[in-house]
Design an enzyme around this catalytic site. Structure first.
Site, PDB file in Angstrom:
ATOM      1  CG  HIS A  20      -5.432   1.803   5.026  1.00 30.64           C
ATOM      2  ND1 HIS A  20      -5.564   2.466   6.320  1.00 30.64           N
ATOM      3  CD2 HIS A  20      -4.495   0.942   4.780  1.00 30.64           C
ATOM      4  CE1 HIS A  20      -3.950   2.204   6.599  1.00 30.64           C
ATOM      5  NE2 HIS A  20      -3.403   1.510   6.131  1.00 30.64           N
TER       6      HIS A  20
ATOM      7  CD  GLU B 233      -2.963   5.600   6.686  1.00 28.34           C
ATOM      8  OE1 GLU B 233      -2.722   5.957   5.684  1.00 28.34           O
ATOM      9  OE2 GLU B 233      -2.058   4.710   7.805  1.00 28.34           O
TER      10      GLU B 233
ATOM     11  N   GLY C 198       2.724   2.238  10.540  1.00 26.73           N
ATOM     12  CA  GLY C 198       2.983   3.114  10.298  1.00 26.73           C
ATOM     13  C   GLY C 198       4.604   3.548  11.556  1.00 26.73           C
TER      14      GLY C 198
ATOM     15  CG  ASN D 193      -1.198   0.860   1.633  1.00 27.59           C
ATOM     16  OD1 ASN D 193      -2.045   1.657   0.454  1.00 27.59           O
ATOM     17  ND2 ASN D 193      -2.186   1.276   2.503  1.00 27.59           N
TER      18      ASN D 193
ATOM     19  CB  SER E 296       5.409  -2.132  12.317  1.00 25.93           C
ATOM     20  OG  SER E 296       5.067  -0.731  12.502  1.00 25.93           O
TER      21      SER E 296
ATOM     22  CE  LYS F 129      -0.093   3.081   4.506  1.00 29.60           C
ATOM     23  NZ  LYS F 129      -0.055   3.303   6.017  1.00 29.60           N
TER      24      LYS F 129
ATOM     25  CD  GLU G 118      -3.835  -2.503   7.533  1.00 30.20           C
ATOM     26  OE1 GLU G 118      -2.161  -2.779   7.124  1.00 30.20           O
ATOM     27  OE2 GLU G 118      -4.010  -1.271   7.202  1.00 30.20           O
TER      28      GLU G 118
HETATM   29  P1  PGA Z   1       3.130   0.261   7.423  1.00 29.67           P
HETATM   30  O1  PGA Z   1       1.522   0.447   7.196  1.00 29.67           O
HETATM   31  O2  PGA Z   1       3.552  -1.264   6.858  1.00 29.67           O
HETATM   32  O3  PGA Z   1       3.755   1.743   7.140  1.00 29.67           O
HETATM   33  O4  PGA Z   1       3.203  -0.060   8.960  1.00 29.67           O
HETATM   34  C1  PGA Z   1       0.587  -0.577   7.190  1.00 29.67           C
HETATM   35  C2  PGA Z   1      -0.505   0.220   6.490  1.00 29.67           C
HETATM   36  O5  PGA Z   1      -1.143   0.704   6.440  1.00 29.67           O
HETATM   37  O6  PGA Z   1      -1.062  -1.130   5.403  1.00 29.67           O
END
Ligand code: PGA
Length: 250
Positions: free
Chosen positions: A95, A97, A173, A9, A213, A11, A167
């Protein structure tokens, strides 16, 4: 047998020239494997370009979002039909976000999921609890409610086109991952919910990815758990070398 999946992803990262570089680092390095899928989700503006670059590669292309309406007066939005035309096969829905920053509700996510399935997309449906909920030990209830309100309106047949990504928001992140045991525990729980809502076959066949992560140094241990069928990767998907190392951990 469940398909193992690693999805990147991206983003809101990578302009066209960065996309080109990243894809050059991936294309040709992933081999076709019928039990395994590799997917990248660049921003909308680069989807078609990615699709063209990956024509000779087994890597598939996903969109990071979709509008819940078919067409019309929705300035700035992208419909499922438009995404079909640029070569995307998957859509990421729900997601954290999108839920947290853009206030997408369970009802909106259900509508997006229905729209995507109607247009024959495969859906990568994300769920996950925030830190407060993990601390208060309500994480199972939160995930159950997200699934029941956003995804479980689908029929058993439609569920064949769904991948679930667990997640935990506190791990996205942040550099902090759920432990492999925490991931396994939640994945097994999600599988049990699938069995209760649908049947044992649906539970057994639905791929459940872990996200939060995942890095080259922890992927193998997380993916080694019985109910973890791969990962949804954010930060580490922006470096071809790291992403490939994670793919090779499957
Ligand atoms: P990350 O993000 O691997 O940077 O923690 C995962 C995601 O948001 O799908």
């Amino acid at each position: 047998m469940r398909t193992k999946i690693v999805a990147g992803n991206w983003k809101m990262n990578c302009n066209l020239s960065e996309t080109k570089l990243l894809l050059e680092g991936l294309a040709g390095k992933v081999e076709a494997n019928e039990n395994q899928k590799v997917i990248v989700a660049p921003p909308f503006t680069n989807l078609h370009y990615a699709f063209e670059c990956l024509k000779d590669s087994p890597i598939e292309v996903a969109a990071q979002n979709i509008n819940e309406n078919e067409s019309g007066a929705h300035t700035g939005e992208i419909s499922a039909k438009m995404l079909k035309g640029v070569g995307a096969t998957y859509v990421i829905i729900g997601h954290s976000e999108r839920r947290a920053i853009y206030k997408e509700t369970d009802a909106t996510l259900a509508a997006k999921t229905n729209q995507a399935i109607k247009e024959n997309f495969k859906v990568m449906f994300c769920v996950g609890e925030e830190l407060e909920s993990r601390k208060a030990e309500t994480h199972f209830e939160v995930v159950k409610s997200q699934l029941e309100k956003g995804l479980f309106q689908l029929s058993e047949l439609e569920m064949k086109n769904v991948v679930i990504a667990y997640e935990p928001v506190w791990a996205i992140g942040t550099g902090e991952t759920a432990s492999p045991e925490q991931a396994q525990e939640m994945h097994a729980y999600i599988r049990k919910l699938l069995a209760n809502k649908y049947n044992a076959e649906t539970a057994e066949n639905t791929s459940i990815l872990y996200g939060g992560s995942v890095k080259p140094n922890n992927a193998k241990e997380i993916f080694g758990k019985a109910d973890v069928d791969g990962g949804l990767i954010g930060g580490a998907s922006l470096k071809a070398e790291d992403f490939l190392a994670i793919v090779n951990s499957l």
